[in-house]
Design an enzyme around this catalytic site. Structure first.
Site, PDB file in Angstrom:
ATOM      1  N   GLN A 539      26.785 -72.727   5.625  1.00 25.93           N
ATOM      2  CA  GLN A 539      28.118 -72.880   5.072  1.00 25.93           C
ATOM      3  C   GLN A 539      28.344 -74.257   4.514  1.00 25.93           C
ATOM      4  O   GLN A 539      29.072 -75.044   5.066  1.00 25.93           O
ATOM      5  CB  GLN A 539      29.166 -72.661   6.170  1.00 25.93           C
ATOM      6  CG  GLN A 539      28.985 -71.396   6.931  1.00 25.93           C
ATOM      7  CD  GLN A 539      27.896 -71.515   7.976  1.00 25.93           C
ATOM      8  OE1 GLN A 539      27.500 -72.613   8.342  1.00 25.93           O
ATOM      9  NE2 GLN A 539      27.392 -70.416   8.437  1.00 25.93           N
ATOM     10  N   MET A 540      27.711 -74.543   3.396  1.00 27.56           N
ATOM     11  CA  MET A 540      28.172 -75.723   2.697  1.00 27.56           C
ATOM     12  C   MET A 540      29.591 -75.406   2.277  1.00 27.56           C
ATOM     13  O   MET A 540      30.487 -76.211   2.326  1.00 27.56           O
ATOM     14  CB  MET A 540      27.318 -75.997   1.472  1.00 27.56           C
ATOM     15  CG  MET A 540      26.009 -76.659   1.820  1.00 27.56           C
ATOM     16  SD  MET A 540      26.263 -78.101   2.867  1.00 27.56           S
ATOM     17  CE  MET A 540      27.048 -79.208   1.696  1.00 27.56           C
ATOM     18  N   CYS A 541      29.730 -74.164   1.899  1.00 28.92           N
ATOM     19  CA  CYS A 541      31.044 -73.692   1.528  1.00 28.92           C
ATOM     20  C   CYS A 541      31.493 -72.739   2.607  1.00 28.92           C
ATOM     21  O   CYS A 541      30.807 -71.796   2.929  1.00 28.92           O
ATOM     22  CB  CYS A 541      30.913 -73.007   0.167  1.00 28.92           C
ATOM     23  SG  CYS A 541      31.932 -71.583  -0.029  1.00 28.92           S
ATOM     24  N   THR A 542      32.595 -73.022   3.223  1.00 27.99           N
ATOM     25  CA  THR A 542      32.995 -72.229   4.384  1.00 27.99           C
ATOM     26  C   THR A 542      34.001 -71.138   4.039  1.00 27.99           C
ATOM     27  O   THR A 542      34.818 -70.772   4.832  1.00 27.99           O
ATOM     28  CB  THR A 542      33.584 -73.117   5.490  1.00 27.99           C
ATOM     29  OG1 THR A 542      34.616 -73.901   4.901  1.00 27.99           O
ATOM     30  CG2 THR A 542      32.542 -73.985   6.113  1.00 27.99           C
ATOM     31  N   VAL A 543      33.915 -70.652   2.810  1.00 19.87           N
ATOM     32  CA  VAL A 543      34.794 -69.544   2.461  1.00 19.87           C
ATOM     33  C   VAL A 543      34.169 -68.265   2.982  1.00 19.87           C
ATOM     34  O   VAL A 543      33.090 -67.867   2.570  1.00 19.87           O
ATOM     35  CB  VAL A 543      34.960 -69.446   0.936  1.00 19.87           C
ATOM     36  CG1 VAL A 543      35.871 -68.288   0.591  1.00 19.87           C
ATOM     37  CG2 VAL A 543      35.513 -70.745   0.398  1.00 19.87           C
TER      38      VAL A 543
END
Ligand SMILES: [Zn+2]
Lengths: 681, 214
Positions: A539-543
């Site tokens: 999750q670099m991006c935690t969407v």
């Protein structure tokens, strides 16, 4: 033949729990720190004989002087009972309670009774009582002591040779008894003391009147709480004192009716009659008539049979923490009885869980563990609660975000204890150093990192299961290595946008080397330094879809529980769930009492589907291979420093760098060994 | 099965019917009940009564420091030796179980201090028929009979008062009552008379486990 001394049955007290509840309320809302005396009303009925069903013998049960909630508020007396006025004095500390001037309090109460005899010619206070209390509201314990002041007659009352006999044997007819019964029971609450008058000698009629209707020769009666055949109850003592003071000339002898029937009897009237005489006959008729108040006795003895206070322990009924503990256990045990009789709940409850990450996953995992009755939950996180957190992270609320935010781990632990005070929950703010993230060259920072590592090592050592719930991939590496070294069960959960991975790391010392299960990093062809080329689910991006975290968290906890229930526990081989592998389901080796014990689960929310995967341990793995673990165990912190500072260190150590050079394409084959796809099992 | 309105009718009728009946082993289980409504919500009424029991075995006593101090009072020959007070008070409730649509028996038990009794102590009182728990497995919060789906006796909150209580699991009693009613040939048990009969039967079924005669 000498006359027998009349011995009176002491009053036993009875405090209903509602009395203590009401006292608590009164103390909190009204009395506060006041120790003013409070008027209360108690009640008592008649002593009874209860037939012992087994032995067939009669057991005599003395009636208690009872106090309950209503004792404080109004004079609502239970039916078939007498009202008794009382005074309550509550102390604020146990010391004050102990140091209370009991003699003075007792004498005050006795004085009032005597005054009512002398001045008011009244019987309504003859059965007055006193109670001193101390309420330990923190422990739900109530210390108390009742006193029922009774005047000591001098000379003492004696009874004729006949003793106490059933009223019928003493000359009362059935019809007279029924008449007395109806007249007494017709007035509620019952009159404590009365006179039985026969209007004329020829008549069999009887009239029940108040005591002031006494004429010499009349029989006096009282509602008798004693059930002892030859012992009248305590209230008679003050009635006799009253009569002796009020009718000094006619008190050399007296017929007393001890009334013990408040139900129409099926096996004969239980009320009794005795003929009392002043003194043992050795005195002249003109006995001493007291003008001064006689001495009084009447402190209640405690369970040890000593004159001393009693204690009511209401904690099992009122202590919310104890109630919550009982209720939590109860829910779980019900599940066990109903569905899985062989479930070992104690093992689950005793499992100490360390949650690395107190974010969305950490919050849900903690809640689910609590549902299983896990008693020890420790959270670790380095972040503070931010404004975006509460809506997705169920242990936090808006106020936690204010003023820079509260530390997540500590805050979450506090919330868990609010949910269930019986939980041993703690939180630590700690950053977990990561490979490929160099430690800045500064002795103090390096020292801090070393302390953090030591703290983490200690925490892992102190727990049985380590949950990897961080939102970055590299931060899972250090706990993976430490937990592997200590052979702890590692549960791993990671989220993508609509996919998740839940897995258990394989055990280090497995009996069968071929079936060694892999860890989170076993499928990697690069060391965990590089989280931009994110090939699993990180999750670099935690969407993520909001429902995903709770699904993954619950799956992780349930997987842990299934593993713990497996006879081989963390050494259990992985089961698959495919229909062609139905054998696994009935294979004892591959199931626990709760069912399958898979290695990895990949969830695809878009398809509402879970895939079971078994991944073997990889001998060049940067997380779990013996090369790495041995290096860590021999070199300790300096090896870790190398890993943090040098992004190529782990690849060199394991030989991954050589493999990488041979071409990425070839390595793609070292992939998940996927089981059959369909498994909406 | 009984609906909530039927339960209310049956209970109120029971109270009236036994208010003035002479006590006997046959009537005491049915006597002494009174009807109570929830303080603010309708339709949560229940029956309640208080009975006195005795303990069979002596329970442990507190080792309170307080007990070591002894107070002196004048010696008095006219005071009879106190018998240890073995009185136990049982607060009994007949409530309506919305889940099972039958009455359920709830109770609490305390000693003369007001302290609640532990389950291990409760089963050693005269509340239970001595043979009631022969094959039971006792834990701190429930009593299980092997091969039964539900524990015979467990802890739960009083459905109207919300206070911690013990209760007998209701699911088996209703079947027994229906069977008895069939044997009696009570066709019209939806009338008030029939409903009282039903609740009487139910109390009798409960009294095969609990001593409701005191
Ligand atoms: Zn690995």
């Amino acid at each position: 033949m000498p006359l027998a001394l009349v011995q009176f049955t002491p009053f036993p007290s009875l405090s209903h729990p509602s009395f203590w509840h009401k006292l608590t309320q009164l103390k909190l809302d009204v009395l506060k720190l006041s120790d003013a005396q409070v008027d209360i009303t108690g009640s008592y009925g008649v002593g009874r004989l209860i037939r012992d069903r087994e032995a067939g013998a009669w057991i005599s049960v003395n009636a208690n002087l009872a106090v309950e909630e209503e004792s404080f508020t109004d004079t609502k007396i239970p039916t078939r009972s007498v009202a008794a006025r009382g005074t309550l004095k509550n102390y604020n500390t146990i010391e004050e309670f102990k140091a209370a001037d009991k003699t003075m309090l007792f004498n005050e109460c006795a004085d009032k009774i005597w005054e009512s005899i002398v001045t008011n010619k009244d019987t309504s206070l003859l059965n007055s009582f006193l109670i001193i209390t101390y309420a330990d509201l923190k422990k739900y314990k109530y210390y108390y002591w009742f006193a029922f002041p009774a005047f000591v007659a001098s000379p003492s009352w004696h009874i004729t040779e006949r003793g106490w006999v059933p009223a019928i044997q003493a000359g009362f007819s059935e019809a007279q008894m029924s008449s007395i019964y109806e007249q007494l029971l017709g007035n509620q609450p019952l009159q404590a003391f009365f006179v039985v008058l026969t209007p004329s000698d020829a008549s069999t009629e009887v009239t029940v009147s108040a005591i002031d209707a006494y004429v010499p020769g009349a029989t006096v009666g009282f509602i008798d709480p004693s059930a002892q055949l030859q012992n009248p109850g305590w209230p008679l003592r003050n009635l006799l004192a009253y009569l002796r003071y009020s009718y000094p000339d006619s008190m050399s002898s007296l017929d007393v009716l001890s009334w013990r029937d408040t139900e129409i009897p099926r096996e004969g009237w239980k009320s009794r009659v005795g003929s009392l005489v002043v003194g043992d006959g050795s005195l002249s008729k003109a006995a001493v008539v007291p003008n001064a108040r006689p001495n009084a006795v009447g402190w209640e003895k405690n369970v040890q049979g000593k004159l001393g206070p009693r204690v009511a322990d209401l904690a099992p009924m009122m202590d919310p923490t104890r109630l919550a503990n009982q209720a939590v256990d109860l829910n779980l045990k019900l599940m066990r009885w109903r569905i899985v009789p062989s479930l070992d709940l104690d093992k689950i409850a005793a499992t100490r869980c360390l949650l690395l990450g107190a974010g969305t996953l950490g919050c849900y995992v903690a809640r689910c563990l609590m549902g299983w009755g896990v008693r020890t939950i420790t959270l670790v996180d380095s972040a503070r609660v931010s404004f975006s957190n509460p809506v997705r992270q169920p242990l936090f609320q808006f106020s936690d975000c204010l003023n820079g935010g509260r530390p997540k781990a500590e805050c979450a632990a506090e919330r868990l204890r609010e949910v269930w005070p019986g939980l041993n929950a703690s939180g630590y703010t700690l950053s977990i150093p990561m490979p490929g993230h160099p430690i800045p060259v500064s002795p103090s920072l390096c020292e801090q990192v070393q302390q953090d590592v030591e703290k983490l090592e200690k925490l892992i050592e102190e727990h049985d299961v380590v949950y990897l719930l961080m939102d970055s991939r590299e931060s899972r590496w250090l706990p993976t290595v430490i937990a592997r070294s200590k052979d702890k069960l590692v549960m791993n959960a990671a989220l993508g946008f609509d996919t998740f991975l839940v897995m258990r790391h394989g055990a280090r010392h497995t009996l069968d080397d071929n079936s060694r299960l892999g860890c989170y990093y076993c499928n990697d062809i690069v060391a965990p330094a590089d989280s931009l080329t994110d090939r699993t689910l990180d999750q670099m991006c935690t969407v993520t879809r909001p429902g995903l975290a709770s699904i993954a968290a619950s799956t992780a906890v349930e997987l842990m529980v299934s593993v713990l229930q497996h006879p081989r526990s963390i050494h259990a081989s992985a089961s698959s769930s495919s229909s062609s592998n139905y054998a696994d389901i009935i294979d004892v080796e591959k199931t626990s009492v709760l069912g399958l014990v898979p290695h990895q689960l990949r969830g695809y929310l878009a398809q509402f589907r879970n895939l079971h995967i078994v991944g073997a341990a990889y001998d060049k793995c940067t997380g779990c291979s013996e090369i790495v673990i041995n290096a860590y165990e021999t070199e300790g912190f300096s090896m870790l420093l190398n890993a943090f500072n040098d992004s190529k260190y782990l690849e060199r150590l394991t030989g991954l760098d050589n493999l990488f050079a041979e071409g990425e394409k070839a390595l793609r084959d070292v992939e998940w060994i996927e089981e059959e796809e369909d498994n909406d099992f | 099965m009984l609906t909530r309105p039927q339960f209310d009718i049956a209970c109120r009728a029971l109270v009236g019917k036994y208010a003035y009946t002479a006590p006997s082993p046959a009537t005491t289980p049915l006597k002494g009940w009174s009807w109570h409504e929830h303080a603010s919500i309708n339709g949560l009424g229940y029956l309640s009564r208080r009975t006195i029991h005795t303990r069979f075995s002596c329970f442990g006593t507190d080792d309170e420091e307080l007990y070591r101090e002894e107070y002196e009072e004048q010696q008095d020959e006219s005071t009879a030796t106190a018998v240890p007070d073995a009185t136990l008070v049982c607060q009994q409730y007949i409530v309506y179980s919305a889940t099972y649509q039958v009455p359920a028996f709830y109770f609490t038990m305390h000693d003369c201090n007001g302290s609640p009794l532990a389950l291990a102590d409760i089963v050693n009182t005269s509340l239970f028929r001595p043979s009631a728990f022969d094959s039971a497995e006792l834990t701190t919060f429930a009593l299980n009979i092997p091969d039964r789906m539900f524990p015979l006796l467990s802890q739960g909150d009083h459905p109207t008062l919300g206070t911690p209580s013990w209760y007998l699991h209701p699911c088996e009693s209703a079947g027994a009552v229906d069977e008895l009613m069939r044997e009696l040939g009570e066709a019209e048990w939806t009338t008030e008379e029939g409903l009282v009969r039903w609740i009487e039967m139910w109390i009798m079924v409960v009294s095969t486990v609990v001593e409701l005669c005191e």
